[in-house]
Design a protein around this motif. Structure first.
Motif, PDB file in Angstrom:
ATOM      1  N   LEU A  49       0.829  -1.212   0.000  1.00 44.29           N
ATOM      2  CA  LEU A  49       0.000   0.000   0.000  1.00 44.29           C
ATOM      3  C   LEU A  49       0.857   1.253   0.000  1.00 44.29           C
ATOM      4  O   LEU A  49       0.458   2.276  -0.577  1.00 44.29           O
ATOM      5  CB  LEU A  49      -0.939  -0.013   1.207  1.00 44.29           C
ATOM      6  N   SER A  50       2.019   1.197   0.639  1.00 39.65           N
ATOM      7  CA  SER A  50       2.920   2.356   0.607  1.00 39.65           C
ATOM      8  C   SER A  50       3.413   2.608  -0.813  1.00 39.65           C
ATOM      9  O   SER A  50       3.524   3.761  -1.252  1.00 39.65           O
ATOM     10  CB  SER A  50       4.099   2.119   1.553  1.00 39.65           C
ATOM     11  N   ASP A  51       3.712   1.524  -1.533  1.00 46.47           N
ATOM     12  CA  ASP A  51       4.144   1.672  -2.927  1.00 46.47           C
ATOM     13  C   ASP A  51       3.031   2.237  -3.800  1.00 46.47           C
ATOM     14  O   ASP A  51       3.308   2.882  -4.827  1.00 46.47           O
ATOM     15  CB  ASP A  51       4.598   0.325  -3.486  1.00 46.47           C
ATOM     16  N   LEU A  52       1.775   1.991  -3.393  1.00 51.60           N
ATOM     17  CA  LEU A  52       0.635   2.499  -4.159  1.00 51.60           C
ATOM     18  C   LEU A  52       0.239   3.911  -3.746  1.00 51.60           C
ATOM     19  O   LEU A  52      -0.723   4.468  -4.279  1.00 51.60           O
ATOM     20  CB  LEU A  52      -0.569   1.557  -3.993  1.00 51.60           C
ATOM     21  N   GLY A  53       0.954   4.483  -2.768  1.00 55.52           N
ATOM     22  CA  GLY A  53       0.699   5.860  -2.368  1.00 55.52           C
ATOM     23  C   GLY A  53      -0.304   6.035  -1.256  1.00 55.52           C
ATOM     24  O   GLY A  53      -0.713   7.173  -0.959  1.00 55.52           O
ATOM     25  N   VAL A  54      -0.711   4.963  -0.595  1.00 58.15           N
ATOM     26  CA  VAL A  54      -1.650   5.070   0.534  1.00 58.15           C
ATOM     27  C   VAL A  54      -0.892   5.573   1.757  1.00 58.15           C
ATOM     28  O   VAL A  54       0.211   5.103   2.059  1.00 58.15           O
ATOM     29  CB  VAL A  54      -2.311   3.706   0.823  1.00 58.15           C
ATOM     30  N   GLY A  55      -1.470   6.530   2.481  1.00 55.35           N
ATOM     31  CA  GLY A  55      -0.824   7.123   3.633  1.00 55.35           C
ATOM     32  C   GLY A  55      -0.649   6.131   4.779  1.00 55.35           C
ATOM     33  O   GLY A  55      -1.438   5.193   4.942  1.00 55.35           O
ATOM     34  N   THR A  56       0.367   6.347   5.612  1.00 53.63           N
ATOM     35  CA  THR A  56       0.625   5.458   6.733  1.00 53.63           C
ATOM     36  C   THR A  56      -0.500   5.514   7.759  1.00 53.63           C
ATOM     37  O   THR A  56      -0.865   4.500   8.351  1.00 53.63           O
ATOM     38  CB  THR A  56       1.963   5.829   7.412  1.00 53.63           C
TER      39      THR A  56
END
Length: 316
Positions: A49-56
């Protein structure tokens, strides 16, 4: 699809628990992969999800919400057993659906205040560095996200949900036990029926106990490490490994304890083994046939030697 008719009443409710358990596992091990920095309420998400741009922050909310949904699904199983066995003619039939929906509704809302009140990241990071001066430089350079400065905003909702779920589950267990005892005294159900019910509940207890152990060990560590401000990154990583294993352990226990599912898996391996033995036998027979054919067929050299010997005899 392999669930027998005798388990139809519990099939979908078990699938519900299993589905959310697997989703929580995937959420931790694949989608988010949290690298936490307890006792600080911060960390880094290393998943897809981080690679897809979803915030932490959104990823933290997702994992905590999935945890709460799994807790609500556990209660739903015990409630289902109580309702089908002893509660269909009681007043509980009027309240069961609203109560179960409340649990799932609470699962989505309980961590929302912590998520919406996340601190300014510059202030939060400064506070984190002050609380963890021993933090290695290589970790300081990572994109750390601080979900809260006050740990009670994070730990409080999780503990509250856990206590609520345990209280509800224990209440249904007691009600099932009292209902079974009353039914035996009044002889409204057969002994065989009660024995089958006890076997199923025993298997269910063990399966859910494995889930609670995988969740409880990390929570116990969290309850000690945070108040004492104890930082150990290896321990932080290990507790999340333990936490993420509950879906695997629950699956293995479910197959092991419930005979219909165990029989399906055993038949699958038996068929695979029989197919492998059949292929080995076919190859062996084929090689024997080819070897026999090669042995019985005279070679060109042998034919020429025999031909020369025959001519020599004629000459002599």
């Amino acid at each position: 699809m392999k669930t027998p008719k005798i388990m139809n009443s519990v099939k979908w409710i078990m699938l519900n628990l299993h589905f959310w358990s697997v989703m929580l596992d995937w959420g931790i091990t694949f989608f988010t992969k949290p690298f936490v920095l307890f006792p600080a309420m911060g960390g880094v998400a290393l998943g897809v999800l981080s690679d897809l741009g979803v915030g932490t922050g959104e990823q933290i909310y997702l994992v905590v919400t999935l945890f709460c949904i799994v807790c609500a699904a556990i209660v739903s199983i015990f409630e289902n057993r109580y309702y089908l066995s002893f509660g269909q003619n009681s007043c509980w039939r009027h309240y069961r659906i609203p109560c179960m929906l409340f649990n799932y509704f609470l699962a989505f809302l309980i961590f929302l205040p912590a998520y919406l009140n996340a601190p300014d990241q510059a202030t939060g990071l400064q506070k984190l560095h002050d609380n963890l001066p021993e933090l290695p430089e290589r970790i300081r350079r990572m994109p750390i996200y601080v979900i809260a400065i006050d740990f009670s905003l994070v730990v409080g909702p999780v503990v509250l949900m856990g206590v609520l779920i345990i209280a509800e589950a224990l209440a249904f267990v007691v009600l099932i036990f009292l209902g079974a005892s009353k039914a035996l005294r009044e002889r409204t159900v057969s002994i065989n029926c009660v024995i089958i019910q006890k076997k199923f509940l025993r298997a269910l207890y063990i399966q859910i106990l494995m889930i609670l152990l995988n969740m409880g060990v990390p929570l116990c560590y969290l309850g000690v490490a945070v108040p004492l401000h104890y930082y150990n990154q290896a321990a932080n990583n290990i507790i999340f490994i333990i936490y993420s294993l509950h879906g695997v352990s629950s699956t293995i226990v479910m197959i092991w304890l419930h005979k219909p599912y165990r029989a399906v898996i055993q038949n699958f391996f038996r068929r695979s083994h029989a197919r492998r033995l059949s292929n080995v036998g076919t190859d062996h027979r084929k090689s024997m046939f080819e070897g026999k054919t090669a042995t019985n067929m005279p070679s060109t050299v042998n034919i020429r030697i025999q031909y020369n010997v025959n001519i020599l005899n004629v000459v002599v």
